[in-house]
Write a protein that holds these residues in place. Structure first.
Motif, PDB file in Angstrom:
ATOM      1  N   PHE A 152       1.965   1.974  -3.461  1.00 54.17           N
ATOM      2  CA  PHE A 152       0.820   2.412  -4.265  1.00 54.17           C
ATOM      3  C   PHE A 152       0.509   3.880  -3.991  1.00 54.17           C
ATOM      4  O   PHE A 152       0.287   4.665  -4.913  1.00 54.17           O
ATOM      5  CB  PHE A 152      -0.406   1.544  -3.965  1.00 54.17           C
ATOM      6  N   GLU A 153       0.502   4.255  -2.712  1.00 53.79           N
ATOM      7  CA  GLU A 153       0.165   5.632  -2.334  1.00 53.79           C
ATOM      8  C   GLU A 153       1.217   6.621  -2.820  1.00 53.79           C
ATOM      9  O   GLU A 153       0.896   7.771  -3.104  1.00 53.79           O
ATOM     10  CB  GLU A 153      -0.028   5.733  -0.819  1.00 53.79           C
ATOM     11  N   ASP A 206      -3.245  -6.950   2.321  1.00 56.89           N
ATOM     12  CA  ASP A 206      -4.564  -6.400   2.680  1.00 56.89           C
ATOM     13  C   ASP A 206      -5.663  -6.914   1.746  1.00 56.89           C
ATOM     14  O   ASP A 206      -6.692  -6.257   1.577  1.00 56.89           O
ATOM     15  CB  ASP A 206      -4.510  -4.866   2.612  1.00 56.89           C
ATOM     16  N   ASN A 215      -3.391  -5.924  -2.827  1.00 57.14           N
ATOM     17  CA  ASN A 215      -2.155  -6.643  -2.552  1.00 57.14           C
ATOM     18  C   ASN A 215      -2.402  -7.817  -1.611  1.00 57.14           C
ATOM     19  O   ASN A 215      -3.478  -7.946  -1.023  1.00 57.14           O
ATOM     20  CB  ASN A 215      -1.079  -5.691  -2.018  1.00 57.14           C
ATOM     21  N   GLN A 263      -6.322   0.493  -8.941  1.00 53.70           N
ATOM     22  CA  GLN A 263      -6.817   0.188  -7.608  1.00 53.70           C
ATOM     23  C   GLN A 263      -5.760  -0.652  -6.894  1.00 53.70           C
ATOM     24  O   GLN A 263      -5.122  -1.498  -7.522  1.00 53.70           O
ATOM     25  CB  GLN A 263      -8.120  -0.618  -7.685  1.00 53.70           C
ATOM     26  N   SER A 264      -5.599  -0.455  -5.614  1.00 51.85           N
ATOM     27  CA  SER A 264      -4.646  -1.237  -4.840  1.00 51.85           C
ATOM     28  C   SER A 264      -5.298  -2.547  -4.401  1.00 51.85           C
ATOM     29  O   SER A 264      -6.375  -2.549  -3.804  1.00 51.85           O
ATOM     30  CB  SER A 264      -4.192  -0.446  -3.616  1.00 51.85           C
ATOM     31  N   THR A 283       0.810  -1.221   0.000  1.00 47.85           N
ATOM     32  CA  THR A 283       0.000   0.000   0.000  1.00 47.85           C
ATOM     33  C   THR A 283       0.842   1.269   0.000  1.00 47.85           C
ATOM     34  O   THR A 283       0.507   2.231  -0.693  1.00 47.85           O
ATOM     35  CB  THR A 283      -0.966  -0.008   1.202  1.00 47.85           C
ATOM     36  N   ASP A 284       1.943   1.301   0.770  1.00 44.26           N
ATOM     37  CA  ASP A 284       2.746   2.521   0.820  1.00 44.26           C
ATOM     38  C   ASP A 284       3.356   2.851  -0.544  1.00 44.26           C
ATOM     39  O   ASP A 284       3.435   4.018  -0.929  1.00 44.26           O
ATOM     40  CB  ASP A 284       3.825   2.440   1.898  1.00 44.26           C
ATOM     41  N   GLN A 287      -9.192  -4.923   1.041  1.00 42.07           N
ATOM     42  CA  GLN A 287      -9.208  -4.156  -0.210  1.00 42.07           C
ATOM     43  C   GLN A 287     -10.246  -4.702  -1.182  1.00 42.07           C
ATOM     44  O   GLN A 287     -10.957  -3.933  -1.827  1.00 42.07           O
ATOM     45  CB  GLN A 287      -7.817  -4.156  -0.847  1.00 42.07           C
ATOM     46  N   HIS A 344       1.350   5.384  -8.744  1.00 44.86           N
ATOM     47  CA  HIS A 344       0.770   4.205  -9.383  1.00 44.86           C
ATOM     48  C   HIS A 344       0.255   4.576 -10.778  1.00 44.86           C
ATOM     49  O   HIS A 344       0.231   5.745 -11.158  1.00 44.86           O
ATOM     50  CB  HIS A 344      -0.358   3.613  -8.534  1.00 44.86           C
TER      51      HIS A 344
END
Length: 112
Positions: free
Chosen positions: A32-33, A47, A44, A41-42, A29-30, A51, A36
């Motif tokens: 992706f943030e 999560d 992984n 959409q994230s 996620t970090d 998600q 991207h």
């Protein structure tokens, strides 16, 4: 390097669908943030359940091919996310981007 059965190259995505796909980012996620593929959409491994729950409607209503990418050429995260996704939903048009995020950047594509 030859493609695995479930892999696809950027050029093929452009040629077959004009880039019109649902992008799923299998990186943490970090990452992706930080940046991207636009519109991605994230989703992984860490999560996955949370998600996926947050994007149930999107996945169920989606009519576009799904392309999953992760951080590097040899990254297996996108393949693992693909396996879990197709076990959860009866999706047929699901691919893994060969070369992942690094290939996207190398091609000079936009980032969000």
């Amino acid at each position: 390097e030859p493609l695995a059965e479930d892999e696809i190259r950027l050029e093929q995505i452009d040629a077959q669908w004009g880039g019109g796909v649902l992008w799923l980012d299998a990186r943490p996620t970090d990452q992706f943030e930080e940046s991207h593929i636009p519109g991605a959409q994230s989703l992984n491994e860490q999560d996955f359940d949370d998600q996926l729950f947050g994007m149930l409607d999107l996945i169920q209503q989606n009519t576009l091919p799904v392309v999953i990418y992760c951080g590097a050429e040899r990254c297996q995260a996108s393949h693992k996310v693909k396996e879990r996704l197709v076990q959860t939903f009866p999706l047929e048009n699901v691919w893994v981007l060969k070369g992942g995020w690094k290939e996207w950047l190398k091609a000079g594509r936009p980032v969000e």
